[in-house]
Design a protein around this motif. Sequence first.
Motif, short mmCIF file in Angstrom:
data_model
loop_
_atom_site.label_atom_id
_atom_site.label_comp_id
_atom_site.label_asym_id
_atom_site.label_seq_id
_atom_site.Cartn_x
_atom_site.Cartn_y
_atom_site.Cartn_z
N TRP A 239 0.83 -1.21 0.00
CA TRP A 239 0.00 0.00 0.00
C TRP A 239 0.86 1.26 0.00
O TRP A 239 0.46 2.27 -0.59
N LYS A 240 2.03 1.19 0.63
CA LYS A 240 2.93 2.34 0.65
C LYS A 240 3.53 2.59 -0.73
O LYS A 240 3.70 3.74 -1.15
N SER A 241 3.85 1.52 -1.44
CA SER A 241 4.34 1.64 -2.81
C SER A 241 3.27 2.27 -3.71
O SER A 241 3.58 3.12 -4.56
N ILE A 242 2.02 1.85 -3.52
CA ILE A 242 0.91 2.43 -4.28
C ILE A 242 0.79 3.92 -3.98
O ILE A 242 0.63 4.75 -4.89
N GLU A 243 0.88 4.27 -2.71
CA GLU A 243 0.79 5.68 -2.32
C GLU A 243 1.89 6.51 -2.97
O GLU A 243 1.63 7.60 -3.49
N ARG A 244 3.12 5.99 -2.97
CA ARG A 244 4.22 6.72 -3.61
C ARG A 244 3.97 6.89 -5.10
O ARG A 244 4.24 7.95 -5.67
N LEU A 245 3.45 5.84 -5.73
CA LEU A 245 3.13 5.91 -7.15
C LEU A 245 2.10 7.00 -7.43
O LEU A 245 2.26 7.82 -8.35
N ASP A 246 1.04 7.03 -6.64
CA ASP A 246 0.01 8.05 -6.82
C ASP A 246 0.56 9.45 -6.56
O ASP A 246 0.26 10.40 -7.29
N TYR A 247 1.38 9.58 -5.52
CA TYR A 247 1.92 10.90 -5.19
C TYR A 247 2.81 11.43 -6.31
O TYR A 247 2.86 12.64 -6.55
N ASP A 248 3.52 10.53 -7.00
CA ASP A 248 4.33 10.98 -8.14
C ASP A 248 3.44 11.59 -9.22
O ASP A 248 3.78 12.61 -9.82
N GLY A 249 2.28 10.98 -9.47
CA GLY A 249 1.34 11.54 -10.43
C GLY A 249 0.73 12.83 -9.93
O GLY A 249 0.59 13.81 -10.69
N MET A 250 0.38 12.86 -8.67
CA MET A 250 -0.18 14.08 -8.08
C MET A 250 0.83 15.22 -8.11
O MET A 250 0.47 16.39 -8.23
N ARG A 251 2.12 14.87 -8.04
CA ARG A 251 3.17 15.89 -8.10
C ARG A 251 3.14 16.60 -9.46
O ARG A 251 3.25 17.83 -9.53
N ALA A 252 3.00 15.84 -10.52
CA ALA A 252 2.93 16.45 -11.85
C ALA A 252 1.67 17.29 -12.01
O ALA A 252 1.69 18.38 -12.59
N ILE A 253 0.55 16.80 -11.48
CA ILE A 253 -0.71 17.53 -11.57
C ILE A 253 -0.63 18.82 -10.75
O ILE A 253 -1.04 19.89 -11.22
N THR A 254 -0.08 18.72 -9.54
CA THR A 254 0.07 19.90 -8.70
C THR A 254 0.93 20.96 -9.39
O THR A 254 0.67 22.16 -9.27
N GLY A 255 1.95 20.52 -10.11
CA GLY A 255 2.80 21.44 -10.85
C GLY A 255 2.17 21.96 -12.12
O GLY A 255 2.80 22.73 -12.85
N LEU A 256 0.92 21.54 -12.41
CA LEU A 256 0.21 21.94 -13.63
C LEU A 256 1.05 21.64 -14.88
O LEU A 256 1.04 22.39 -15.85
N ASP A 257 1.76 20.52 -14.80
CA ASP A 257 2.68 20.11 -15.85
C ASP A 257 2.01 19.05 -16.72
O ASP A 257 2.11 17.85 -16.43
N HIS A 258 1.34 19.50 -17.75
CA HIS A 258 0.59 18.58 -18.61
C HIS A 258 1.51 17.56 -19.25
O HIS A 258 1.26 16.35 -19.22
#
Length: 334
Positions: A239-258
């Motif tokens: 579950w922690k690996s899944i969380e890190r994976l999602d956070y990496d995607g959220m990082r790009a979204i937060t940066g508004l980096d299409h």
Amino acid sequence: MTVRKASHAGSWYTDDGEQLDSELESWLGAVPATVDTLATTLEAESAALPMNGVRAIIGPHAGLSYSGATAAYAYRSINTSGIKRVFILGPSHHVYMRRCAFSQCTEYETPLGNMQVDREMISELQRKGRGAWESMGLAVDEDEHSLEMHLPFIYKIFEHRIDDIKLVPILVGNLSFEREQSFGALLAEYLESEENLFVVSSDFCHWGSRFRFTWYKESEDTGAVQLGKRAGPRETPIWKSIERLDYDGMRAITGLDHAGFRQYLDQTENTICGRHPIGVLLGAVSHLFPECPGNTDNGPQLRFVKYAQSSKVQEASDSSVSYASAYLYLPVKE
């Protein structure tokens, strides 16, 4: 008049209006007045809810018993004053499309009451993007859950003036990066308007053999593998690996980096079902602010305010779906 039935009421959420209203009250009431944003590209910071200037939210569309508490964080971010219209962008789960499609209905039913579809706005968008849009039939509309699952929350936050609110439901197909950009450009002026709210419907990682996705990384420094059902215990919980994976995607979204978000999806193949609606949103923001990086004091700001998983995966034979809520603030352009 064509009314889209609340086809998932009674299964994905209750079809009892009083019970549904009570559940929505409970979820929204549980969100604190001040929340800490999730530390993705930035340090966590406090945000007082609701906020002025929120033009869009990202929220989950799973059964409400699973995702309602997370979705409430997105909806509590919204200052509803002045909003007249809600655009809902949801992914198509059952029909393959390479464009975006409008509903042909005039009303959407919910257990709380019906909501009007803005046929005039749909006609305006069809004229502006002649040939770009498709239409979905009633069967497709009612089969799809990604739009419907947001209707109870939308109805609830606007309940005191629901007759003044109109919907623009848009089913988003399997778009190329370029088409995400072009649909974003078509919608950009409406995202900028204070009269409109955009609801972007997406769950995050769908993990498990039933989703054909068992991605796992022991640490940031190791390579990713796909786990078999009989894989043994791991030092880092799955579950922690899944969380890190999602956070990496959220990082790009937060940066508004299409482009960065698209690259992340290509590299990880994370099963974010609303990847294309999110891409359209990012395309619209980049069209409005081509020279302005995200998350600066005078630029657009996207913040995630809640993350959850349907279960904490411990064994490779388990499964889970991740949920995240975010808001997008746009500054008033001079």
